[in-house]
Design a protein around this motif. Structure first.
Motif, PDB file in Angstrom:
ATOM      1  N   ILE A 180      62.974 125.450 -11.942  1.00 32.10           N
ATOM      2  CA  ILE A 180      64.312 125.948 -11.595  1.00 32.10           C
ATOM      3  C   ILE A 180      64.505 125.962 -10.089  1.00 32.10           C
ATOM      4  CG2 ILE A 180      65.770 128.027 -11.606  1.00 32.10           C
ATOM      5  CD1 ILE A 180      64.599 128.522 -14.476  1.00 32.10           C
ATOM      6  N   VAL A 181      63.543 126.490  -9.356  1.00 33.51           N
ATOM      7  CA  VAL A 181      63.634 126.549  -7.895  1.00 33.51           C
ATOM      8  C   VAL A 181      63.704 125.145  -7.313  1.00 33.51           C
ATOM      9  CG1 VAL A 181      62.358 127.166  -5.792  1.00 33.51           C
ATOM     10  CG2 VAL A 181      62.626 128.843  -7.638  1.00 33.51           C
ATOM     11  N   SER A 182      62.898 124.251  -7.788  1.00 31.30           N
ATOM     12  CA  SER A 182      62.911 122.864  -7.309  1.00 31.30           C
ATOM     13  C   SER A 182      64.272 122.218  -7.543  1.00 31.30           C
ATOM     14  CB  SER A 182      61.808 122.063  -8.008  1.00 31.30           C
ATOM     15  OG  SER A 182      61.873 120.714  -7.629  1.00 31.30           O
ATOM     16  N   GLU A 183      64.838 122.435  -8.721  1.00 26.01           N
ATOM     17  CA  GLU A 183      66.163 121.864  -9.028  1.00 26.01           C
ATOM     18  C   GLU A 183      67.254 122.465  -8.144  1.00 26.01           C
ATOM     19  OE1 GLU A 183      67.000 119.285 -10.870  1.00 26.01           O
ATOM     20  OE2 GLU A 183      64.957 118.951 -11.552  1.00 26.01           O
ATOM     21  N   LEU A 184      67.189 123.763  -7.891  1.00 25.39           N
ATOM     22  CA  LEU A 184      68.182 124.401  -7.024  1.00 25.39           C
ATOM     23  C   LEU A 184      68.093 123.859  -5.600  1.00 25.39           C
ATOM     24  CD1 LEU A 184      67.938 128.109  -8.253  1.00 25.39           C
ATOM     25  CD2 LEU A 184      69.864 126.523  -8.618  1.00 25.39           C
TER      26      LEU A 184
ATOM     27  N   LYS B  30      58.033 136.520  -5.537  1.00 23.48           N
ATOM     28  CA  LYS B  30      58.482 137.900  -5.760  1.00 23.48           C
ATOM     29  C   LYS B  30      60.001 138.014  -5.856  1.00 23.48           C
ATOM     30  CE  LYS B  30      54.418 139.888  -3.707  1.00 23.48           C
ATOM     31  NZ  LYS B  30      53.775 140.411  -2.545  1.00 23.48           N
ATOM     32  N   THR B  31      60.699 136.937  -5.528  1.00 16.06           N
ATOM     33  CA  THR B  31      62.158 136.952  -5.617  1.00 16.06           C
ATOM     34  C   THR B  31      62.583 136.836  -7.066  1.00 16.06           C
ATOM     35  OG1 THR B  31      62.410 135.930  -3.432  1.00 16.06           O
ATOM     36  CG2 THR B  31      64.285 135.782  -4.929  1.00 16.06           C
ATOM     37  N   ASP B  32      63.318 137.832  -7.517  1.00 17.78           N
ATOM     38  CA  ASP B  32      63.875 137.810  -8.865  1.00 17.78           C
ATOM     39  C   ASP B  32      65.157 136.980  -8.812  1.00 17.78           C
ATOM     40  OD1 ASP B  32      65.218 138.328 -11.261  1.00 17.78           O
ATOM     41  OD2 ASP B  32      64.551 140.415 -11.320  1.00 17.78           O
ATOM     42  N   LEU B  33      65.166 135.883  -9.527  1.00 19.44           N
ATOM     43  CA  LEU B  33      66.311 134.973  -9.488  1.00 19.44           C
ATOM     44  C   LEU B  33      67.518 135.486 -10.263  1.00 19.44           C
ATOM     45  CD1 LEU B  33      64.476 131.556 -10.019  1.00 19.44           C
ATOM     46  CD2 LEU B  33      65.184 132.596  -7.857  1.00 19.44           C
ATOM     47  N   TYR B  34      67.288 136.326 -11.272  1.00 13.58           N
ATOM     48  CA  TYR B  34      68.352 136.646 -12.220  1.00 13.58           C
ATOM     49  C   TYR B  34      68.883 138.073 -12.209  1.00 13.58           C
ATOM     50  CZ  TYR B  34      66.656 132.223 -14.029  1.00 13.58           C
ATOM     51  OH  TYR B  34      66.259 130.921 -14.134  1.00 13.58           O
ATOM     52  N   SER B  35      68.131 139.017 -11.706  1.00 15.92           N
ATOM     53  CA  SER B  35      68.620 140.402 -11.693  1.00 15.92           C
ATOM     54  C   SER B  35      69.686 140.571 -10.622  1.00 15.92           C
ATOM     55  CB  SER B  35      67.471 141.374 -11.424  1.00 15.92           C
ATOM     56  OG  SER B  35      66.568 141.350 -12.495  1.00 15.92           O
ATOM     57  N   PRO B  36      70.693 141.384 -10.922  1.00 17.34           N
ATOM     58  CA  PRO B  36      71.725 141.633  -9.905  1.00 17.34           C
ATOM     59  C   PRO B  36      71.121 142.238  -8.643  1.00 17.34           C
ATOM     60  CG  PRO B  36      72.444 142.411 -12.046  1.00 17.34           C
ATOM     61  CD  PRO B  36      70.986 142.057 -12.187  1.00 17.34           C
ATOM     62  N   LEU B  37      71.622 141.782  -7.502  1.00 10.08           N
ATOM     63  CA  LEU B  37      71.195 142.357  -6.223  1.00 10.08           C
ATOM     64  C   LEU B  37      71.676 143.808  -6.159  1.00 10.08           C
ATOM     65  CD1 LEU B  37      72.106 139.292  -4.026  1.00 10.08           C
ATOM     66  CD2 LEU B  37      69.803 140.130  -4.466  1.00 10.08           C
ATOM     67  N   PRO B  38      70.834 144.736  -5.729  1.00  9.05           N
ATOM     68  CA  PRO B  38      71.209 146.146  -5.743  1.00  9.05           C
ATOM     69  C   PRO B  38      72.407 146.470  -4.849  1.00  9.05           C
ATOM     70  CG  PRO B  38      68.981 145.847  -4.841  1.00  9.05           C
ATOM     71  CD  PRO B  38      69.474 144.509  -5.267  1.00  9.05           C
ATOM     72  N   HIS B  39      72.643 145.654  -3.843  1.00  9.86           N
ATOM     73  CA  HIS B  39      73.729 145.932  -2.906  1.00  9.86           C
ATOM     74  C   HIS B  39      74.990 145.117  -3.216  1.00  9.86           C
ATOM     75  CE1 HIS B  39      71.212 142.687  -1.340  1.00  9.86           C
ATOM     76  NE2 HIS B  39      72.316 142.186  -0.818  1.00  9.86           N
ATOM     77  N   GLY B  40      75.014 144.399  -4.303  1.00 10.56           N
ATOM     78  CA  GLY B  40      76.183 143.599  -4.656  1.00 10.56           C
ATOM     79  C   GLY B  40      76.943 144.201  -5.806  1.00 10.56           C
ATOM     80  N   ASP B  41      77.785 143.373  -6.418  1.00  9.46           N
ATOM     81  CA  ASP B  41      78.525 143.824  -7.592  1.00  9.46           C
ATOM     82  C   ASP B  41      78.309 142.837  -8.745  1.00  9.46           C
ATOM     83  OD1 ASP B  41      80.055 141.730  -6.625  1.00  9.46           O
ATOM     84  OD2 ASP B  41      81.856 142.923  -6.307  1.00  9.46           O
ATOM     85  N   GLY B  42      77.024 142.522  -8.952  1.00  5.23           N
ATOM     86  CA  GLY B  42      76.649 141.651 -10.054  1.00  5.23           C
ATOM     87  C   GLY B  42      76.033 140.326  -9.633  1.00  5.23           C
TER      88      GLY B  42
END
Length: 160
Positions: free
Chosen positions: A9-13, A116-128
């Motif tokens: 996934i990271v490589s494709e992105l 350690k980067t979670d690709l899918y969980s919402p960022l705590p400081h965003g809105d989704g």
């Protein structure tokens, strides 16, 4: 998610952001643009190649900063996302913008490559928003405006 799946996934992105896959890459799009065409605004169009390139830089920088810093304050939309019209842009400023785009891309790629980067969980400081979405946003936004640059180049007769 398994390590192999994440790496794929990271490589494709990263490939999508760097090359555009089915679209022309940033480097191909801006290669060999004559300096005197950078700030020309063709009739009935709102922006020059320079303004589009600088808009790509500002927007990508904002996305990367948003992902990396919970305290980041985005520029005011739309005024601070678009540079003013100008009659010329120096080679130095042109190169500085290109270097900043590449530097910010690499900062984002470091974030993607960090296990350690979670690709899918919402960022705590965003809105989704999540990192996966922001990667797609960088790719989508950039390819859209690179397409506009190609149209401008065709109108100015400085494309293949």
């Amino acid at each position: 998610m398994q390590a192999n799946e994440r790496k794929t996934i990271v490589s494709e992105l990263i490939t999508l952001i760097e090359t555009g896959n089915a679209h022309v890459s940033l480097d191909e799009t801006i290669n060999d643009i004559p300096a005197d065409f950078r700030t020309v605004i063709p009739e009935n169009l709102p922006y020059s190649i320079w303004q589009l390139l600088e808009h790509i830089r500002i927007t990508q920088w904002d996305i990367v900063e948003f992902c990396l810093s919970p305290d980041h304050k985005s520029p005011k939309w739309p005024d601070e996302y678009w540079p003013e019209k100008t009659d010329s842009i120096s080679d130095e400023k042109w190169e500085e913008t290109l270097e900043q785009i590449k530097k910010d891309r690499n900062r984002f790629f470091d974030l993607l490559n960090n296990d350690k980067t979670d690709l899918y969980s919402p960022l705590p400081h965003g809105d989704g928003q999540n990192i996966f979405r922001e990667a797609l946003l960088i790719a989508d936004h950039t390819s859209y405006h690179l397409g506009e640059i190609l149209v401008l180049r065709r109108l100015l007769k400085c494309w293949k």
